[in-house]
Design an enzyme around this catalytic site. Structure first.
Site, PDB file in Angstrom:
ATOM      1  N   CYS A 175     -25.339  -9.746  -5.458  1.00 30.16           N
ATOM      2  CA  CYS A 175     -26.285 -10.302  -4.490  1.00 30.16           C
ATOM      3  C   CYS A 175     -27.721 -10.116  -4.987  1.00 30.16           C
ATOM      4  O   CYS A 175     -28.122 -10.758  -5.945  1.00 30.16           O
ATOM      5  CB  CYS A 175     -26.062  -9.674  -3.116  1.00 30.16           C
ATOM      6  SG  CYS A 175     -26.856 -10.604  -1.785  1.00 30.16           S
ATOM      7  N   HIS A 203     -20.149 -10.107  -2.079  1.00 32.04           N
ATOM      8  CA  HIS A 203     -20.170  -8.643  -2.133  1.00 32.04           C
ATOM      9  C   HIS A 203     -18.770  -8.060  -2.328  1.00 32.04           C
ATOM     10  O   HIS A 203     -18.064  -7.821  -1.346  1.00 32.04           O
ATOM     11  CB  HIS A 203     -20.730  -8.085  -0.820  1.00 32.04           C
ATOM     12  CG  HIS A 203     -22.206  -8.236  -0.675  1.00 32.04           C
ATOM     13  ND1 HIS A 203     -23.096  -7.302  -1.135  1.00 32.04           N
ATOM     14  CD2 HIS A 203     -22.946  -9.220  -0.117  1.00 32.04           C
ATOM     15  CE1 HIS A 203     -24.332  -7.690  -0.864  1.00 32.04           C
ATOM     16  NE2 HIS A 203     -24.270  -8.857  -0.249  1.00 32.04           N
ATOM     17  N   GLU A 212     -18.004  -5.030  -2.974  1.00 29.85           N
ATOM     18  CA  GLU A 212     -17.913  -3.687  -2.372  1.00 29.85           C
ATOM     19  C   GLU A 212     -17.665  -3.746  -0.868  1.00 29.85           C
ATOM     20  O   GLU A 212     -17.386  -2.735  -0.248  1.00 29.85           O
ATOM     21  CB  GLU A 212     -19.171  -2.880  -2.705  1.00 29.85           C
ATOM     22  CG  GLU A 212     -20.382  -3.111  -1.810  1.00 29.85           C
ATOM     23  CD  GLU A 212     -21.118  -4.427  -2.070  1.00 29.85           C
ATOM     24  OE1 GLU A 212     -20.619  -5.243  -2.871  1.00 29.85           O
ATOM     25  OE2 GLU A 212     -22.177  -4.649  -1.451  1.00 29.85           O
TER      26      GLU A 212
END
Lengths: 259, 984
Positions: free
Chosen positions: A95, A222, A224
């Site tokens: 990002c 993302h 994560e």
């Protein structure tokens, strides 16, 4: 020996904690390091095998997203970063981190260089003109990229305002295609790119890009944020077989372990 | 000075300019054909032209999508509007650019920024003015120019100390009232007299800064005078019905004390309420309002609102890390004609856009997910929009209790610099808004910078974990005056105001003391830790300054000589003082001295008259009707019910990686969720559910029942997703009109009593709360618009096992649908009446907490046991809306038979319109729509023995919402209606 990942943070970085946590789940020894510390002692970078630039709003996205942190890399950290790349180590930008990699020159061509950084591609404002948080499907297109299972379709969330990938021209796009550098494309559930599935107007539905070696990856979604089954927006509806975001970190770990 | 214009290359389009064009059309200006925009940078310093070009090329303009121009470009036929920040207003982009230019090895003295718009089309001067002031610029912080403007380098004015005494001892009543009014003190005569008495006893006149500090500490905002007042509740004949001494103590606080939950770790005495999460961690929750600033400057008001509430848990115990935000807004009708907006108020749509953007930009930048919220609309919010911002945070249990500084601790001011922004915010928010407030109180709006606050958060948590400070609080309303004043309440303090870092020179000692500049925290640091803690802050570019120390040095409260001031620290006598004293110095001159006991305990407790005595008035009987498709579609599209996806998607609701149940749920991830669930501690399967309950339409009619509804709804929502009612706490936020008027006060008392009763019966304690009173708007023709009685209840609940969480979307055809809880016949305040254009009575469906709590406990058992596939709470629009939402969220159908709906003992027949409508659309509390797999039905039903629980339908794969013969709708049509209202 432990495989060490450096999660770079700066004023306004805000995904560093969960990124470090995801790295630890994959086996890494993860350290969150402020860019000020790295600029004080640039040689510290050499202690790590994996550099992750996480999401957030580094310096508030002032001037442009990722621009100020990229500027610090260009003018204060270019040497250790270029050494890091040449040593065959891995870099991941998520990002805001992707924006930083693009604006510092690490993507698409894998070199930090003030004169050329950001000249061949950029991430601009979403077509809708505002920040968007939603889940998308992504097709893993690149066989070169060490982080990705080529051919698979995965799900991840996006959350950004400036994620529209724009190459300078058709020639750049061809070169990226030719180099197998288009890592991830927005697609539908069955893996078909295009149309409504593109959340920000990215050219060629590009969601992620790697350098020619496949060892530097930048992506707007993302990973994560999908390392637990309960992260998935539909986990209460149906069984979710796998937390797709984990793959990125696991594959990076496996790649480095093999070396 | 070099001027750089940066704009998008023609072929890439300009989404911001397109957005602005759309909004110009909304303003009713059709003449504008196109808008182009440019970012402006002004570089001051000894830069060569080549330097400026290099900065523009490498830093300011994107090489791919943008072009730059040095100097002022020729506008051709276009009409120009340039917007520049006023001198002294913080400009974070400029600050970042300055640093980056220096990183490039170029010496720059200062950078400023601006925006330029070029409008094409036959635009009149008047239209251009309207577009500039209504859309593009905010007069509070920005200047508008209609040609290329290059600002002069700002000159700062230096400040020369002038100590000001304010004569008060000899004033008569009229004089005291005039002083209160002219000084924007917002104190009443009794309070002014108490101050006068104090200074008469002291034998001197107050310093201006002392008076300011008393006014701030005693303000409604900080002192909660109305809630602490002794109430005389009367009937309409004026006879006393009940006397309630210290209203809050005997209602909300009282219930919490009586419930005495061992897991309530820090309640009502800190900046946030704190409960236990697990053996190691605690979670805090706070909800604040930022109404008055948001009315004047929606973007800045809302962003500093979220910034302010985030600092509350940061300043609780020894500091907590925020992990979730909530937001609830109330606006006027967004479709209102521009000409109907009262002078001095902004159009509700502009307010809504500004507020949403403000919360978005601050919350997203802070990296705190916004997980839950609600939006309500009513014409009476037009002059007084409400902005509730909440933050939940996590901290080690060992560091979660209220702390006090020790004598000798250094006072550390951390974070943002102090400027003239936000002066009088605390007192301002205690008064009524008028049509003139837009200009008069512009200085009360603060300007936020989320990144500064993020840096403060990052570093404070490091300092906390190293155990470097003894006490922390946020520097919010009332500024240093409030934070140092509160921390030093028991031991006093000495502060050197000249040491406070300023944004620009020229602030008086008084302004420094009361400024509400944002992103500041106040810490008490033992001397031996000062060096280490300053290093932590410096390492991450956070400004931190020792401005004094806690504890008074033991000198007798002396009488500062008028005008000249008195030498400070060097001249101290060593007499013992009976009460702690706060002393303020500027360049070693004593500029103010206050007795802390008087400051904190001298406020006379007011007595307030309250009247609530209204006749019962039933709503009209529903007319006969055979088909309710249209009614349901209308309610789904009603702004209070309609999808808020436009807002939700602009908020990052997943940052920090703890998301479990998101605000939007279902097969297409766009259905309405009940509560949100997050994991504050990664790796743990424990979670936290957050939800809210509120219904201003009930508030109008019956404040007591309305408050019960709000509590019941908030609790239903956390239980529905998997929260543990036994580990649930609630927060109250009262937004009311002027409580000096006995009817407003009466409504407040009724709602407070309901909060007490609800807390006791549900056995759920209040742990924190806040009130915002005087939400009344004086129009230019002298009319008063008071907001509906608005009580927000926010619930925080520990979820023992997040893998058991449940969402509201229908899951699978063939599953059974149950309705839990009794449906009552009353329709007062319902969306049904609004949709049908019928006048409402005040017959709000009464809540039965004693029964509802049993239903909730059984519901919770069922969820914990894994028996439940889906669960949706019934609120606005009743069963029909809940069933429709579940169906379209799941992309499936539902089939429901009203005959089986459990009802109250006295209930009109099924064949009457009244019975039918109450079952379809009635808004009785305590009800859930639940989806159960057939093989689990028997086990599920057992849990509800003796409670209202009936299978009345099933999930189908038809894609239709079918309720007997009364409703038969395609889910896509229902969803389109629900989504169409805010498809912005």
């Amino acid at each position: 020996m432990n495989i060490k990942a450096l999660v770079l943070r700066a004023a306004g970085t805000n995904c560093d904690v969960e990124t470090a946590w995801a790295l630890e789940q994959a086996g890494f020894e993860a350290q969150r390091v402020h860019v000020n510390r790295l600029m004080e002692t640039p040689s510290r970078l050499a202690d790590f095998q994996f550099l992750v630039v996480p999401g957030g709003f580094s310096f508030g996205d002032d001037v442009a997203a990722g621009k100020i942190l990229a500027n610090q890399m260009l003018h204060r950290l270019s040497e250790p970063l270029n050494d890091f790349v040449e040593a065959g180590k891995l870099i991941l930008g998520i990002c805001n981190g992707f924006q930083v990699l693009i604006k510092s020159g690490l993507l698409p061509w894998g070199r930090v260089e003030a004169a050329t950084a950001g000249c061949d591609a950029t991430l601009g404002w979403n077509d809708c003109g505002q920040f968007v948080d939603r889940w998308v499907h992504l097709r893993c297109d690149s066989g070169t990229c060490v982080f990705l299972p080529q051919g698979e379709t995965i799900a991840l969330p996006i959350a950004h305002g400036e994620g529209k990938f724009v190459p300078r021209d058709e020639a750049v796009l061809s070169r990226l295609r030719g180099g197998d550098q288009i890592a991830l494309r927005y697609c539908d559930e069955s893996g078909r790119p295009g149309g409504q599935t593109n959340p920000n107007g990215s050219v060629d539905d590009i969601a992620g890009l790697c350098d020619p070696t496949g060892r530097i990856l930048g992506l707007m979604p993302h990973p994560e944020r999908f390392v637990e089954i309960t992260h998935h927006p539909q986990w209460t509806r149906r069984s979710v077989p796998r937390a797709d975001g984990k793959i990125f970190f696991q594959r990076a770990f496996e790649h480095l372990r093999r070396q | 000075m070099h001027r750089v214009e940066v704009r998008t290359k023609e072929r890439f389009g300009d989404p911001h300019a397109e957005g602005i064009l759309a909004q110009i059309r909304e303003l009713g200006v059709e003449a504008v054909r196109a808008v182009r925009s440019a970012r402006l940078f002004f570089l001051a310093g000894d830069l060569s032209d080549a330097d400026a070009r290099r900065v523009a090329r490498e830093l300011l303009a994107d090489p791919v999508t943008e072009v730059f121009f040095i100097g002022a470009s020729d506008e051709g036929d276009a009409r120009v509007i340039e917007v520049h920040l006023q001198p002294g207003v913080m400009d974070p982009v400029a600050a970042s650019a300055e640093g980056a230019i220096r990183d490039m090895g170029i010496d720059v003295r200062a950078v400023r920024t601006g925006r330029r718009y070029e409008l094409t089309g036959e635009v009149t001067d008047e239209q251009r003015q309207t577009i500039a002031t209504k859309l593009l610029a905010n007069a509070v912080i920005e200047n508008v120019f209609f040609e290329a403007h290059t600002p002069p380098e700002s000159q700062s004015h230096s400040y020369k100390l002038k100590v000001v005494d304010v004569p008060i001892r000899d004033l008569d009543d009229a004089g005291l009232e005039k002083l209160s009014r002219d000084g924007d003190l917002f104190l009443n005569l009794t309070e002014m007299k108490a101050i006068q008495d104090h200074y008469r006893a002291q034998g001197r006149e107050p310093r201006d800064v002392e008076l300011e500090m008393i006014a701030q500490t005693w303000s409604e905002h900080c002192g909660h005078k109305t809630f602490r007042s002794d109430v005389r509740l009367k009937n309409r004949q004026g006879n006393l019905v009940e006397e309630i001494p210290n209203l809050i103590k005997n209602t909300i606080f009282g219930a919490t004390r009586e419930l005495n939950k061992s897991w309530c770790l820090n309640v009502f005495e800190d900046n946030a309420g704190v409960i236990e999460f697990d053996d190691e961690w605690a979670v805090g929750f706070k909800v604040e309002t930022h109404n008055h600033p948001s009315a004047i400057e929606p973007y800045g008001g809302a962003s500093t609102g979220i910034g302010g509430v985030v600092r509350d848990p940061m300043g609780t115990g020894l500091g907590a890390k925020p992990f979730a935000n909530t937001d609830v807004f109330c606006f006027g009708d967004v479709t209102m004609d521009l000409s109907d907006v009262p002078a001095g108020a902004l159009h509700p749509k502009r307010v809504m856009r500004g507020v949403v953007s403000g919360v978005r930009d601050y919350g997203n930048r802070m990296g705190i997910p916004t997980v839950n919220g609600a939006v309500y609309f009513d014409d009476r919010y037009v002059g007084n929009p409400l902005v509730f911002c909440g933050t939940a945070a996590v901290m080690p249990k060992s560091k979660c209790t209220k702390q006090r500084p020790n004598p000798g601790d250094a006072i550390l001011c951390v974070g943002g610099r102090t400027g003239r922004d936000g002066i009088h915010g605390a007192t301002f928010s205690s008064g009524e808004l008028t049509h003139q407030h837009e200009t008069e109180f512009s200085h009360a709006v603060q300007i936020g910078n989320a990144i500064t606050e993020k840096k403060v958060l990052d570093t404070i948590l490091q300092a906390r974990d190293e155990g470097l400070f003894s006490c922390i609080t946020d520097c919010g309303a009332g500024g240093l005056s409030s934070s140092v004043g509160e921390m030093g309440e028991k031991i006093g303090a000495e502060v050197h105001l000249d040491r406070v870092p300023l944004k620009y020179a020229g602030l008086s000692y008084s302004e420094i003391w009361i400024s509400e500049a944002q992103e500041r925290m106040t810490l008490a640091v033992p001397r031996e830790n000062v060096e280490r803690i300053l290093k932590i802050f410096a390492d991450e570019n956070v400004e931190a300054t020792v401005i004094g120390h806690f504890g008074s040095t033991g000198e007798a409260p002396a009488k500062p000589e008028a005008g000249s001031g008195r030498q400070g620290a060097g001249n101290n006598s060593q007499n013992e003082t009976s009460s702690p004293v706060l002393r303020l110095f500027y360049n070693n001159t004593l500029v103010g001295e206050l007795d802390m006991e008087f400051l904190h305990d001298g406020l006379p407790r007011p007595t307030k008259d309250a009247v609530w005595d209204v006749d019962a008035k039933a709503s009209p009987a529903p007319p006969k009707k055979d088909n309710y498709n249209e009614t349901l579609l209308k309610i789904l599209a009603a702004p209070n019910v309609a999808s808020k996806e436009w807002i939700i998607r602009q908020y990052d609701h997943e940052v920090q990686g703890g998301s479990v149940v998101k605000p939007l749920v279902g097969a297409a991830e766009d259905g309405p969720g009940d509560g949100a669930v997050s994991r504050p501690v990664l790796g743990s399967n424990r979670g936290v559910a957050l939800a809210c309950g509120m219904n201003p339409h009930f508030g109008d009619l019956d404040p007591y029942q309305s408050a019960l509804h709000a509590v019941d709804e908030a609790l239903r929502n956390v239980v529905a997703v998997g929260g543990d009612l036994e580990r649930t706490a609630v927060l109250d936020n009262f937004c009311w009109g002027n409580c000096n008027k006995p009817d407003r006060m009466g409504a407040l008392v009724r709602a407070a009593l309901a909060c007490r009763d609800a807390a006791m019966t549900y056995s759920v304690p209040f742990i924190s709360g806040k009130d915002s009173l005087n939400n009344e708007f004086q129009t230019s023709d002298g009319q008063t618009i008071a907001i509906p009685y608005t009580l927000l209840i926010s619930a925080i609940s520990v979820v023992p096992d997040v893998t058991r969480c449940v969402t509201s979307d229908a899951k699978k055809a063939g599953n059974l649908l149950y309705l839990l809880g009794e449906t009552r016949p009353e329709l007062g305040g319902s969306h049904y009446l609004r949709a049908e254009g019928l006048q409402t009575g005040n017959d709000v469906p009464p809540v039965n907490p004693a029964v509802n709590v049993k239903t909730m406990r059984a519901m919770q058992k069922a969820i914990f046991a894994g028996l439940v596939r889906g669960c949706h709470d019934l609120s606005e629009g009743g069963l029909a809306v809940a069933a429709a939402e579940s169906a379209f969220a799941g992309g499936l159908g539902v089939e429901i038979s009203l005959a089986n709906v459990p009802t109250a003992a006295e209930f009109p027949g099924d064949d009457t319109p009244a019975g039918r409508v109450a079952k379809l659309f009635g808004e009785s509390a305590g009800r859930f729509l639940v989806e159960i797999e057939p093989e689990k039905a028997a086990t599920f039903e057992k849990l509800f023995a003796g409670l209202a629980c009936a299978q009345m339908g099933k999930v189908t794969d038809t894609g239709r919402i079918v309720i007997d013969k009364f409703i038969d709708l395609e889910i896509n049509d229902a969803k389109a209606a629900w989504q169409g209202t805010f498809d912005w």
